[in-house]
Design an enzyme around this catalytic site. Structure first.
Site, PDB file in Angstrom:
ATOM      1  N   SER A 128      29.127   0.051 -51.220  1.00 48.11           N
ATOM      2  CA  SER A 128      29.388   0.961 -50.767  1.00 48.11           C
ATOM      3  C   SER A 128      28.080   1.730 -49.976  1.00 48.11           C
ATOM      4  CB  SER A 128      30.279   1.443 -51.380  1.00 48.11           C
ATOM      5  OG  SER A 128      31.332   2.543 -50.811  1.00 48.11           O
ATOM      6  N   ASP A 271      38.775  -5.414 -47.708  1.00 45.84           N
ATOM      7  CA  ASP A 271      38.124  -4.147 -47.181  1.00 45.84           C
ATOM      8  C   ASP A 271      37.829  -3.228 -45.723  1.00 45.84           C
ATOM      9  OD1 ASP A 271      36.247  -1.581 -47.346  1.00 45.84           O
ATOM     10  OD2 ASP A 271      34.517  -2.932 -48.070  1.00 45.84           O
ATOM     11  N   HIS A 304      38.491  -2.470 -50.569  1.00 50.79           N
ATOM     12  CA  HIS A 304      37.312  -2.165 -50.404  1.00 50.79           C
ATOM     13  C   HIS A 304      36.438  -2.124 -52.013  1.00 50.79           C
ATOM     14  CE1 HIS A 304      33.074   0.076 -49.636  1.00 50.79           C
ATOM     15  NE2 HIS A 304      33.852   0.848 -50.549  1.00 50.79           N
TER      16      HIS A 304
END
Length: 333
Positions: A128, A271, A304
């Site tokens: 991320s 995601d 995610h």
């Protein structure tokens, strides 16, 4: 905060043109002593920190003794993004958060490595926000990394990411309970409708019609509020929109082609923040120019956050990269 150490940086010039007279850079080292083994830099995510393994380590499933990033063989360094509050010192929080960019953070991390006399690293890995920082670290020093491993991220902030950063920023600056309310929105971005619907099935907690999904979301918000500072949340969220390794540089292929590292792009098929198709586009473009680019995908209902959950899948992807076991590689001192 076990083994938390500090590097003092002075007169640091930010990308915006402003200068920070003093920046404390906190970090932790795990595994083998510096200078004795290949070095892995782990970059933390938005609400993460340097405590990647051991007690309360947020990535114990990946980093540690006998794990895929094996601390019996590697030296693992994890820096805290300045202002994330992990040191517990309120004086080190950053209020002027819009003065900072991901490029600043990547430069700060390289300054930290220089201070530690690290000239070359076996791998830089992060998920991320941390993955975005890995991209920028490679763009800054394209010849100093053997393996670049950005996970659930991108080399640039898409319009979708920027839009969600704006929503988060508005909540953080205008809500009466900003951390809790921002976390409600963010948590749904980090998961999927399929996961939420399958887990909760419109079930209630009690006769007063409190729904389990509502309780679950609010619990996430309250837990973050109890351990995280508002200034830190504003800064980390803002950094996401500044992600772009081509800013004031040539086009992406020109910049990426200079990166000597093996580039392992790892996505999550579900995601909803850094969508997999963007990474597939990156892979198609890069693989036409470079041979040492690889695409990997985690299959998960979790969205995610799967890189923090699907440890078996992620370990299978990473194992061929980190299967060092005494082979010759870069050790810097």
């Amino acid at each position: 905060m076990e083994n938390l150490q500090k590097i003092d940086l002075f007169n640091f010039d930010l990308e915006t043109g402003k200068q920070k007279s003093y920046l404390p850079l906190f970090y932790q080292v795990f595994g083998q002593p510096l200078g004795s083994a290949p070095i892995v830099v782990v970059n933390h995510s938005l609400t993460g920190n340097s405590n990647v393994t051991a007690k309360n380590g947020w990535w114990n499933g990946i980093v540690g003794e006998k794990k895929v990033i094996d601390t019996d063989y590697f030296t693992v360094i994890a820096f805290n993004i300045p202002g994330n509050g992990f040191d517990g010192d309120l004086d080190n929080l950053i209020d002027n958060y819009k003065d900072y960019t991901i490029r600043d953070i990547a430069r700060i991390f390289w300054e930290g490595l220089l201070h530690l006399k690290v000239k070359h690293v076996f791998a830089v890995i992060g998920g991320s926000l941390g993955g975005a920082i890995t991209w920028e670290m490679a763009a800054l020093h394209p010849d100093k990394i053997d393996n670049l491993i950005p996970i659930a991220t991108d080399w640039k902030a898409t319009d979708w990411v920027i839009a969600n950063v704006l929503i988060q920023d508005q909540i953080l600056n205008h809500s009466d309970d900003p951390i809790v309310d921002a976390r409600l929105h963010a948590t749904l971005l980090y998961r999927t409708p399929e996961y939420v619907n399958q887990r909760f099935r419109r079930s209630k907690l009690d006769e007063l019609s409190t729904l389990q999904i509502e309780n679950w979301l609010l619990d996430h918000g309250v837990k973050l509020k109890n351990r995280y500072r508002l200034a830190a949340y504003k800064l980390m969220n803002h950094l996401l929109k500044t992600n772009d390794i081509t800013r004031n540089r040539p086009d992406f292929l020109t910049v990426a082609n200079e990166i000597e590292a093996n580039i392992h792009l790892i996505t999550v098929d579900t995601d909803y923040l850094f969508i997999a198709e963007e990474t597939r586009k990156t892979y198609r473009e890069l693989s036409a120019k470079k041979l040492n680019v690889f695409y990997h995908q985690i299959q998960s209902i979790h969205g995610h956050d799967a890189y923090l959950i699907e440890f078996n899948q992620l370990s299978d992807i990473l194992r061929p990269i980190f299967n060092y076991y005494g082979e010759q590689s870069s050790v810097s001192a």
